[in-house]
Scaffold this active site. Structure first.
Site, PDB file in Angstrom:
ATOM      1  N   HIS A 284      -7.870  -2.890   2.447  1.00 49.48           N
ATOM      2  CA  HIS A 284      -7.266  -4.067   1.815  1.00 49.48           C
ATOM      3  C   HIS A 284      -6.287  -4.764   2.759  1.00 49.48           C
ATOM      4  O   HIS A 284      -6.058  -5.969   2.636  1.00 49.48           O
ATOM      5  CB  HIS A 284      -6.556  -3.653   0.523  1.00 49.48           C
ATOM      6  CG  HIS A 284      -7.496  -3.355  -0.597  1.00 49.48           C
ATOM      7  ND1 HIS A 284      -8.155  -4.336  -1.307  1.00 49.48           N
ATOM      8  CD2 HIS A 284      -7.895  -2.176  -1.137  1.00 49.48           C
ATOM      9  CE1 HIS A 284      -8.910  -3.787  -2.243  1.00 49.48           C
ATOM     10  NE2 HIS A 284      -8.778  -2.476  -2.156  1.00 49.48           N
TER      11      HIS A 284
ATOM     12  N   GLN B 284       0.826  -1.206   0.000  1.00 47.36           N
ATOM     13  CA  GLN B 284       0.000   0.000   0.000  1.00 47.36           C
ATOM     14  C   GLN B 284       0.860   1.255   0.000  1.00 47.36           C
ATOM     15  O   GLN B 284       0.535   2.256  -0.643  1.00 47.36           O
ATOM     16  CB  GLN B 284      -0.933   0.002   1.213  1.00 47.36           C
ATOM     17  CG  GLN B 284      -2.020   1.059   1.157  1.00 47.36           C
ATOM     18  CD  GLN B 284      -3.013   0.810   0.034  1.00 47.36           C
ATOM     19  OE1 GLN B 284      -3.311  -0.334  -0.290  1.00 47.36           O
ATOM     20  NE2 GLN B 284      -3.554   1.868  -0.539  1.00 47.36           N
TER      21      GLN B 284
ATOM     22  N   ASP C 176     -11.916  -5.589  -4.805  1.00 47.02           N
ATOM     23  CA  ASP C 176     -12.210  -4.712  -5.941  1.00 47.02           C
ATOM     24  C   ASP C 176     -12.672  -5.608  -7.084  1.00 47.02           C
ATOM     25  O   ASP C 176     -11.927  -6.484  -7.522  1.00 47.02           O
ATOM     26  CB  ASP C 176     -10.968  -3.922  -6.362  1.00 47.02           C
ATOM     27  CG  ASP C 176     -10.580  -2.875  -5.333  1.00 47.02           C
ATOM     28  OD1 ASP C 176     -11.429  -2.530  -4.495  1.00 47.02           O
ATOM     29  OD2 ASP C 176      -9.420  -2.408  -5.367  1.00 47.02           O
TER      30      ASP C 176
ATOM     31  N   HIS D 163     -15.412  -1.145  -5.155  1.00 44.41           N
ATOM     32  CA  HIS D 163     -14.830  -1.540  -3.865  1.00 44.41           C
ATOM     33  C   HIS D 163     -15.932  -1.997  -2.898  1.00 44.41           C
ATOM     34  O   HIS D 163     -16.817  -1.230  -2.542  1.00 44.41           O
ATOM     35  CB  HIS D 163     -14.068  -0.360  -3.261  1.00 44.41           C
ATOM     36  CG  HIS D 163     -13.366  -0.685  -1.968  1.00 44.41           C
ATOM     37  ND1 HIS D 163     -12.000  -0.849  -1.899  1.00 44.41           N
ATOM     38  CD2 HIS D 163     -13.839  -0.872  -0.705  1.00 44.41           C
ATOM     39  CE1 HIS D 163     -11.661  -1.120  -0.641  1.00 44.41           C
ATOM     40  NE2 HIS D 163     -12.771  -1.140   0.096  1.00 44.41           N
TER      41      HIS D 163
ATOM     42  N   GLU E  58     -16.172   4.898  -5.288  1.00 39.64           N
ATOM     43  CA  GLU E  58     -15.536   3.714  -5.873  1.00 39.64           C
ATOM     44  C   GLU E  58     -16.585   2.611  -6.026  1.00 39.64           C
ATOM     45  O   GLU E  58     -16.804   1.812  -5.100  1.00 39.64           O
ATOM     46  CB  GLU E  58     -14.369   3.218  -5.007  1.00 39.64           C
ATOM     47  CG  GLU E  58     -13.176   4.155  -4.993  1.00 39.64           C
ATOM     48  CD  GLU E  58     -11.970   3.552  -4.275  1.00 39.64           C
ATOM     49  OE1 GLU E  58     -12.098   2.446  -3.714  1.00 39.64           O
ATOM     50  OE2 GLU E  58     -10.903   4.196  -4.276  1.00 39.64           O
TER      51      GLU E  58
ATOM     52  N   VAL F 166      -5.900   6.659  -3.507  1.00 44.93           N
ATOM     53  CA  VAL F 166      -5.130   5.507  -3.024  1.00 44.93           C
ATOM     54  C   VAL F 166      -4.800   5.777  -1.561  1.00 44.93           C
ATOM     55  O   VAL F 166      -4.035   6.694  -1.257  1.00 44.93           O
ATOM     56  CB  VAL F 166      -3.849   5.292  -3.851  1.00 44.93           C
ATOM     57  CG1 VAL F 166      -3.046   4.124  -3.294  1.00 44.93           C
ATOM     58  CG2 VAL F 166      -4.193   5.048  -5.310  1.00 44.93           C
ATOM     59  N   ALA F 167      -5.379   4.995  -0.673  1.00 38.79           N
ATOM     60  CA  ALA F 167      -5.245   5.246   0.762  1.00 38.79           C
ATOM     61  C   ALA F 167      -3.796   5.199   1.213  1.00 38.79           C
ATOM     62  O   ALA F 167      -2.967   4.471   0.653  1.00 38.79           O
ATOM     63  CB  ALA F 167      -6.066   4.228   1.545  1.00 38.79           C
TER      64      ALA F 167
ATOM     65  N   SER G 175      -5.879   1.585   4.614  1.00 40.50           N
ATOM     66  CA  SER G 175      -6.584   0.869   3.554  1.00 40.50           C
ATOM     67  C   SER G 175      -7.260  -0.381   4.110  1.00 40.50           C
ATOM     68  O   SER G 175      -6.645  -1.161   4.850  1.00 40.50           O
ATOM     69  CB  SER G 175      -5.611   0.468   2.446  1.00 40.50           C
ATOM     70  OG  SER G 175      -6.232  -0.399   1.525  1.00 40.50           O
TER      71      SER G 175
END
Length: 299
Positions: free
Chosen positions: A212, A178, A219, A268, A265, A204-205, A210
């Site tokens: 993720h 990330q 995603d 997501h 998004e 973009v975190a 994030s």
């Protein structure tokens, strides 16, 4: 004396011979007919002087036509356009609780719902956080085990509804991965100067913020890149309408940047369980708003 007489005789003979030769020449000259009395066919022909071709008369000069006047065209006036100034993006501040109908919040027993981890710009994960992970079949991705099972059920239903082109584009990301992705986006926004990181974080975190990293975010999109227009496709609309039945929420809906800190998004989705996902879908809450309402009721 004898020699003298002989010499004298020679001189006399020579004089006699010379006078006879002159007389003979005069006779020849008298007997030659004049040229004018000779026949015309025997007269030498006089060669005619070479004929000189007559020069062709020079053409009389034609008057030069006057040049055609070309009308002058005034240059087109180009309107001056003021340069477009791109305002620097405003920094994202912590969200303020959005008003929710009191009747809805009052009827909800928040204690019946398991609270998932809230990860956003104001609630980061530890750098060392790594969840339990399993591999997603036929991909190089990993997910948390319960999330993987729910994802497989979701995709099975999507394909049954005719959306066979949907595929997984991203799943678990480590803190380090990330960080690389975020720095790359910051570099792309370097023209924004000191605001580059704030703007990049909306797309973009930052590492640690994030979802993720939880292994519970996916995603999904059609074959292609992740774009906001995916939300207008039949597949994107089907996911937004049915994902909660499989425990997923559309994590960053439209017009929620001030609440979530992330732009819209439509690709997501976050796994939170079927019960909570259904509640958020029915109430049209983001995860941040759910936590705010739960905290407000318990206060």
């Amino acid at each position: 004396m004898k020699k003298f007489c002989q010499a004298l005789m020679v001189v006399v003979l020579l004089c006699s011979f010379t006078s006879q030769s002159v007389a003979f020449g005069s006779e020849i000259a008298t007997e030659r007919p004049p040229l004018t009395s000779m026949p015309a066919s025997l007269l030498p022909r006089a060669s005619a002087p070479p004929s000189v071709p007559e020069k062709a008369p020079l053409p009389s000069p034609q008057p030069t036509p006057a040049p055609t006047a070309v009308p002058s065209v005034a240059p087109a006036t180009v309107p001056s356009v003021a340069p477009t100034v791109t305002p620097a993006p405003k920094p994202v501040v912590a969200p303020v609780a959005q008003p929710v109908a009191a009747s809805n919040a009052a009827k909800i027993d928040f204690t019946t719902y398991e609270k998932p981890l809230l990860v956003n710009p104001w609630h980061p994960l530890d750098k060392q956080y790594v969840p339990e992970l399993v591999s997603v079949p036929n991909t190089h991705f990993q997910l948390e085990p319960t999330t993987l099972s729910a994802y497989q059920e979701l995709m099975k239903a999507a394909r049954g509804a005719g959306h066979s082109k949907l595929s997984l584009k991203s799943a678990y990301r480590s803190y380090q991965t990330q960080s690389i992705l975020h720095e790359r986006k910051v570099h792309q926004y370097k023209q924004y100067g000191s605001a580059a990181r704030t703007k990049a974080a909306q797309i973009v975190a930052k590492p640690g913020t994030s979802e993720h990293q939880l292994g519970q975010a996916i995603d999904i999109a059609n074959n292609g890149s992740l774009v906001q227009s995916f939300g207008d496709t039949e597949a994107g609309q089907w996911l937004a309408k049915h994902a909660h039945n499989y425990g997923f929420i559309l994590r960053y809906p439209k017009d929620t940047l001030a609440v979530t800190g992330v732009i819209y998004e439509p690709w997501h989705f976050r796994y939170v369980g079927v019960d909570l996902a259904t509640l958020l879908y029915d109430e049209q809450w983001t995860l941040e708003e759910y936590f705010e309402q739960s905290a407000a009721k318990q206060a």
